[in-house]
Design a protein around this motif. Structure first.
Motif, PDB file in Angstrom:
ATOM      1  N   LEU A 195     -10.009   6.971   0.272  1.00 34.55           N
ATOM      2  CA  LEU A 195      -8.803   6.832   1.097  1.00 34.55           C
ATOM      3  C   LEU A 195      -9.124   7.093   2.559  1.00 34.55           C
ATOM      4  O   LEU A 195     -10.114   7.754   2.879  1.00 34.55           O
ATOM      5  CB  LEU A 195      -7.740   7.845   0.644  1.00 34.55           C
ATOM      6  N   ILE A 250      -3.746   8.902   3.650  1.00 34.98           N
ATOM      7  CA  ILE A 250      -3.022  10.176   3.702  1.00 34.98           C
ATOM      8  C   ILE A 250      -2.667  10.429   5.160  1.00 34.98           C
ATOM      9  O   ILE A 250      -3.523  10.310   6.038  1.00 34.98           O
ATOM     10  CB  ILE A 250      -3.905  11.343   3.189  1.00 34.98           C
ATOM     11  N   LYS A 252      -2.304   2.491  -5.983  1.00 37.61           N
ATOM     12  CA  LYS A 252      -1.946   1.773  -4.747  1.00 37.61           C
ATOM     13  C   LYS A 252      -2.161   2.614  -3.485  1.00 37.61           C
ATOM     14  O   LYS A 252      -1.914   2.160  -2.368  1.00 37.61           O
ATOM     15  CB  LYS A 252      -0.476   1.352  -4.807  1.00 37.61           C
ATOM     16  N   THR A 253      -2.557   3.872  -3.674  1.00 36.86           N
ATOM     17  CA  THR A 253      -2.686   4.767  -2.511  1.00 36.86           C
ATOM     18  C   THR A 253      -3.854   4.333  -1.630  1.00 36.86           C
ATOM     19  O   THR A 253      -4.970   4.150  -2.122  1.00 36.86           O
ATOM     20  CB  THR A 253      -2.889   6.227  -2.973  1.00 36.86           C
ATOM     21  N   LYS A 254      -3.567   4.190  -0.337  1.00 37.78           N
ATOM     22  CA  LYS A 254      -4.602   3.772   0.619  1.00 37.78           C
ATOM     23  C   LYS A 254      -4.926   4.867   1.635  1.00 37.78           C
ATOM     24  O   LYS A 254      -6.025   4.940   2.161  1.00 37.78           O
ATOM     25  CB  LYS A 254      -4.090   2.556   1.406  1.00 37.78           C
ATOM     26  N   ILE A 283       0.390   8.664   1.498  1.00 36.98           N
ATOM     27  CA  ILE A 283       0.885   9.998   1.117  1.00 36.98           C
ATOM     28  C   ILE A 283       1.174  10.803   2.382  1.00 36.98           C
ATOM     29  O   ILE A 283       0.375  10.808   3.324  1.00 36.98           O
ATOM     30  CB  ILE A 283      -0.179  10.734   0.271  1.00 36.98           C
ATOM     31  N   GLY A 301       5.539  12.047  -5.204  1.00 36.41           N
ATOM     32  CA  GLY A 301       4.177  12.242  -5.696  1.00 36.41           C
ATOM     33  C   GLY A 301       3.916  13.585  -6.338  1.00 36.41           C
ATOM     34  O   GLY A 301       2.888  13.780  -6.977  1.00 36.41           O
ATOM     35  N   VAL A 329       4.640   8.049   0.019  1.00 36.74           N
ATOM     36  CA  VAL A 329       4.592   8.871  -1.199  1.00 36.74           C
ATOM     37  C   VAL A 329       4.785  10.314  -0.745  1.00 36.74           C
ATOM     38  O   VAL A 329       3.950  10.860  -0.005  1.00 36.74           O
ATOM     39  CB  VAL A 329       3.241   8.719  -1.934  1.00 36.74           C
ATOM     40  N   ILE A 331      -2.152  10.997  -5.818  1.00 37.38           N
ATOM     41  CA  ILE A 331      -2.968   9.790  -5.593  1.00 37.38           C
ATOM     42  C   ILE A 331      -2.848   8.826  -6.781  1.00 37.38           C
ATOM     43  O   ILE A 331      -3.013   9.222  -7.926  1.00 37.38           O
ATOM     44  CB  ILE A 331      -4.457  10.175  -5.357  1.00 37.38           C
ATOM     45  N   ASP A 359       0.846  -1.208   0.000  1.00 30.52           N
ATOM     46  CA  ASP A 359       0.000   0.000   0.000  1.00 30.52           C
ATOM     47  C   ASP A 359       0.877   1.253   0.000  1.00 30.52           C
ATOM     48  O   ASP A 359       2.024   1.217   0.465  1.00 30.52           O
ATOM     49  CB  ASP A 359      -0.883   0.054   1.260  1.00 30.52           C
ATOM     50  N   GLU A 360       0.291   2.341  -0.457  1.00 30.46           N
ATOM     51  CA  GLU A 360       1.000   3.627  -0.416  1.00 30.46           C
ATOM     52  C   GLU A 360       0.311   4.581   0.561  1.00 30.46           C
ATOM     53  O   GLU A 360      -0.917   4.610   0.651  1.00 30.46           O
ATOM     54  CB  GLU A 360       0.988   4.277  -1.792  1.00 30.46           C
TER      55      GLU A 360
END
Ligand SMILES: Cc1ncc(COP(=O)(O)O)c(C=O)c1O
Length: 387
Positions: free
Chosen positions: A169, A145, A141-143, A97, A340, A118, A138, A94-95
């Motif tokens: 998210l 913040i 894979k972004t899950k 941010i 990002g 990220v 975003i 997962d990513e």
């Protein structure tokens, strides 16, 4: 990071007599309520017990103060961030941010749960997380913040949460530096799916160590509890004594935060004529910030002195002003994160942030004026300091 300036650092350059020869005020401060708690704990013998009702009282206070359903106390703010990521089911691949200019432990907590940070840029105005940069970053894979309120600045949480909802998210809101602050009309830490507080030794609520996780969601709270407990025992706990020491501080929090804000406002006015030093916050900000650190944007060209020398001179004058964080993309290997967005402002923040440690903000107005005077004095002496 040195928050214990030695007035002897630059005496010759600044005329030998620091403006604050006693150095910065001690923290934690010597409050009589703290002594009372310590004496009571000793007299009544609960200082070393597993349970004495103090953690429960602290949880109840935090729950009411933040108007949030679930509070879990734990051993540090760092651990609360990691626990929060786990409870939000952030996993391998997962990513997450986060701002490139952030508390460095957050980058590592994301790695600790197997996810990839990220890195995105910060706002030019206050060097806190930029929503435009988040939007740009975003990906599939972004899950999550991770948003930290830093150095008196605040992330625009209402808009961030709206963006997160729109994109599916989750949000982890790190309020370790902003306990008691108002953000878009709510307490810092209550906008996120998880909010985090820290009770570390230098923090506004101080127990030497400690932290808390807050969440409005019962399932997130339950998952966090499952991670925190091993056969009924808490893995990384806050002790009863620590909780008891925090309680009187909680009761004085709003009053102290108001005093800090009043002093920061007068500092903003007093610094208006010093070129190259601008605070993260503006005096006409209608909401109440909280100041673990007072963030300042230091402009070398305008001040005509390097940040290193200017801060060294400020410490020599007896004020606890230090460099901020290093931008993560400068400090970490590129394979450990995804970039990002542009990171131009964040790099500027890493090179140009100065932060004042909070204890002076509950001293008198005279002390705050002396701080502004010190900045003026350092600026006035810049040529001899540089030589
Ligand atoms: C923004 C932020 N998050 C998390 C932490 C970690 O808190 P702790 O020191 O309680 O682990 C800190 C500590 O300074 C912080 O500034």
């Amino acid at each position: 990071m040195n928050t214990n300036p030695r007035p002897s650092d630059l005496p010759a350059l600044l005329g030998g007599v620091p403006l604050r020869p006693q150095g910065p005020p001690a923290w934690p401060s010597a409050d009589p309520e703290i002594l009372q708690v310590l004496e009571q704990a000793y007299r009544e013998g609960w200082w070393g017990k597993y349970q004495a009702g103090k953690c429960e009282q602290l949880e109840a206070w935090l729950r009411t103060y933040h108007a949030i359903e679930h509070i879990l106390l734990c051993g540090s703010g760092n651990y609360a961030v990691e626990l929060g990521l786990l409870a939000l089911k952030i996993d391998q691949g997962d990513e997450v941010i986060l701002a490139d200019y952030d508390y460095p432990g957050n980058f590592l907590s994301i790695h600790a749960v197997g996810a990839t940070p990220v890195l995105v840029d910060v706002n030019p105005r206050d060097w806190n997380l930029s929503l435009d940069a988040v939007r740009e970053a975003i990906g599939p894979k972004t899950k999550a913040i991770l948003a930290s309120h830093l150095h008196g600045g605040r992330v625009a949480m209402r808009a961030l949460v709206e963006l997160a909802r729109e994109k599916g998210l989750v949000v982890l809101e790190d309020a370790a530096q902003a306990v008691g602050a108002l953000v878009d009309g709510r307490r810092a830490g209550t906008w996120g799916d998880v909010g985090v507080l820290s009770f570390g030794g230098s923090k506004l609520l101080s127990a030497g160590r400690g932290g808390a996780l807050m969440t409005p969601h019962a399932d997130v709270a339950q998952r966090a509890r499952n991670h925190l407990l091993r056969a009924g025992n808490i893995v990384c706990p806050l002790s009863e004594l620590q909780a008891a020491l925090l309680l009187p501080q909680c009761l004085g929090l709003d009053k102290r935060n108001a005093l800090r804000w009043a002093n920061v406002r007068s500092l903003i006015d007093a610094l208006a004529e010093v070129p190259g030093v601008r605070l993260f916050v503006a005096a006409n900000d209608a909401e109440r910030p909280a100041f673990y650190k007072v963030g300042m944007q230091f402009d070398v060209a305008a001040f005509e002195l390097s940040r290193e020398l200017a801060l060294k001179a400020m410490r020599a004058e007896g004020f606890a002003v230090d460099e901020g964080f290093i931008a993560a993309h400068v400090a970490r290997a590129p394979k450990r994160f995804r970039q990002g967005s542009s990171l131009v402002e964040s790099e500027r923040a890493g090179r140009g942030c100065a932060m004042l440690h909070h204890p002076i903000l509950v001293e008198s107005m005279e002390d705050v004026r002396a701080l502004a005077l010190a900045w003026r004095r350092v600026h006035a002496h810049r040529l001899s300091i540089r030589a």
